[in-house]
Design a protein around this motif. Sequence first.
Motif, PDB file in Angstrom:
ATOM      1  N   UNK A 134      -3.376   2.019  -4.398  1.00  0.00           N
ATOM      2  CA  UNK A 134      -2.779   1.332  -5.549  1.00  0.00           C
ATOM      3  C   UNK A 134      -2.973  -0.169  -5.365  1.00  0.00           C
ATOM      4  N   UNK A 135      -2.913  -0.894  -6.467  1.00  0.00           N
ATOM      5  CA  UNK A 135      -3.162  -2.335  -6.407  1.00  0.00           C
ATOM      6  C   UNK A 135      -2.044  -3.030  -5.626  1.00  0.00           C
ATOM      7  N   UNK A 142       3.562   3.051   2.578  1.00  0.00           N
ATOM      8  CA  UNK A 142       2.198   2.678   2.959  1.00  0.00           C
ATOM      9  C   UNK A 142       1.802   3.461   4.216  1.00  0.00           C
ATOM     10  N   UNK A 143       0.560   4.010   4.217  1.00  0.00           N
ATOM     11  CA  UNK A 143       0.153   4.919   5.289  1.00  0.00           C
ATOM     12  C   UNK A 143      -1.204   4.508   5.861  1.00  0.00           C
ATOM     13  N   UNK A 144      -1.220   3.625   6.880  1.00  0.00           N
ATOM     14  CA  UNK A 144      -2.485   3.289   7.527  1.00  0.00           C
ATOM     15  C   UNK A 144      -2.991   4.455   8.380  1.00  0.00           C
ATOM     16  N   UNK A 165      -3.460   2.011   0.845  1.00  0.00           N
ATOM     17  CA  UNK A 165      -3.296   3.468   0.777  1.00  0.00           C
ATOM     18  C   UNK A 165      -1.828   3.841   0.891  1.00  0.00           C
ATOM     19  N   UNK A 166      -1.372   4.628  -0.066  1.00  0.00           N
ATOM     20  CA  UNK A 166       0.045   5.019  -0.052  1.00  0.00           C
ATOM     21  C   UNK A 166       0.192   6.538  -0.042  1.00  0.00           C
ATOM     22  N   UNK A 212      -7.411  10.619 -10.435  1.00  0.00           N
ATOM     23  CA  UNK A 212      -6.258  10.116 -11.191  1.00  0.00           C
ATOM     24  C   UNK A 212      -4.962  10.342 -10.401  1.00  0.00           C
ATOM     25  N   UNK A 213      -4.097   9.354 -10.415  1.00  0.00           N
ATOM     26  CA  UNK A 213      -2.788   9.504  -9.755  1.00  0.00           C
ATOM     27  C   UNK A 213      -1.773   8.565 -10.418  1.00  0.00           C
TER      28      UNK A 213
END
Length: 353
Positions: A134-135, A142-144, A165-166, A212-213
């Motif tokens: 997401x922007x 948040x998931x690194x 990345x989330x 799409x999400x």
Amino acid sequence: MLVGGQGTRLRPLTMSAPKPMLPVAGVPVTAHMLARARDAGIDRVVLATSYRAEVFEQYFGDGSAHGLRLEYVTETEPMGTGGAIRNVAERLCGDPDEPVVIFNGDILSGLDIEALVSRHTETDAAVTLHLTKVVDPRAFGVVPTDDAGRVTAFLEKTPDPPTNLINAGCYVFRRSVIDAIPVGRPVSVERETFPGLLATGTPVFGYPDSTYWLDLGTPAAFVQGSRDLVTGRMVSSALPGPIGDCLVLEGAVVAPDAKISGGATVGAGARVGAGAAVDGAVLFDGAVIEAGASVRDSVIGRAAVVGAGVVLDGVVVGDGAVVEAGNELRAGARVFPGARLAAGAVRFSSDRT
Ligand code: GTP
């Protein structure tokens, strides 16, 4: 599938219906996601209910009309996301190593569910999470991950995210991980279970994809999701009509010179009067838009009435509310269920009513 949240960000719509049951492009959010699960070959789903639990079973029954076998497990107290998952453990049929797919019931997603499960099996992960970019990730988990896709941290709503990345709210759990969630108290998977797994070195993998999400948690996202379904940007086999510029459901009456556009939905039995314009908005069943009104990017609750010439843009009108003629409300305004806004009371406001 988790469908028991209170949906506070979508109030006042969620005062009369739980968020996963709100109609987006004509049918409940959950119906779109159940259709995707069915289309991916899943044939049995357990709905973990809590808030307004009864309405799910009333609508979906045993699932046969939706091509699924559905079961319901209701929490007596809301148990949070992890507690809700634990609460359905005894209904799961598989062995301890079998994969269990878990969905949040308020997400619209084009995720390839079969590919997610394949990744989970290949990596022999304890949990595999669908990740999306997401922007602005600050409002999300948040998931690194490392280069191999292994999750290195869970950062819930962090001000300084290291990646875009989330957590996209769809997971595959090894069944034994579900059995290990503590019983009898609220547990958050995001804040407790996932960080706990990392702390013990248990393999948790991410599955990033760019389909799409959308999290339908806010009114703006809700309207956006509905538009995307109607116009075909998000594909759903549960859409109750053809893809197009608008979706007009059974029994709706639209005046010949009214303009319905931008992926708007006109609910069953709703009425749109002469010269009115409905652009990208969602009108629930039985809503009434009187002559000359302009309703843009707004949600109009069941049987709510928008008076002649009223202008609404980015507004939520609760079920049965009446906005009388001559009002003009803009982004962020909310009219509570059953409220009546007298003629000409508000012009250009974002205040709560
Ligand atoms: P907000 O209050 O607006 O944040 O919405 P929410 O209550 O739905 O919370 P959130 O969006 O974080 O929930 C994610 C998913 O988990 C949604 O599908 C919820 O329905 C579900 N959920 C959240 N809490 C519970 C719970 O205590 N029990 C159950 N069964 N489901 C839950």
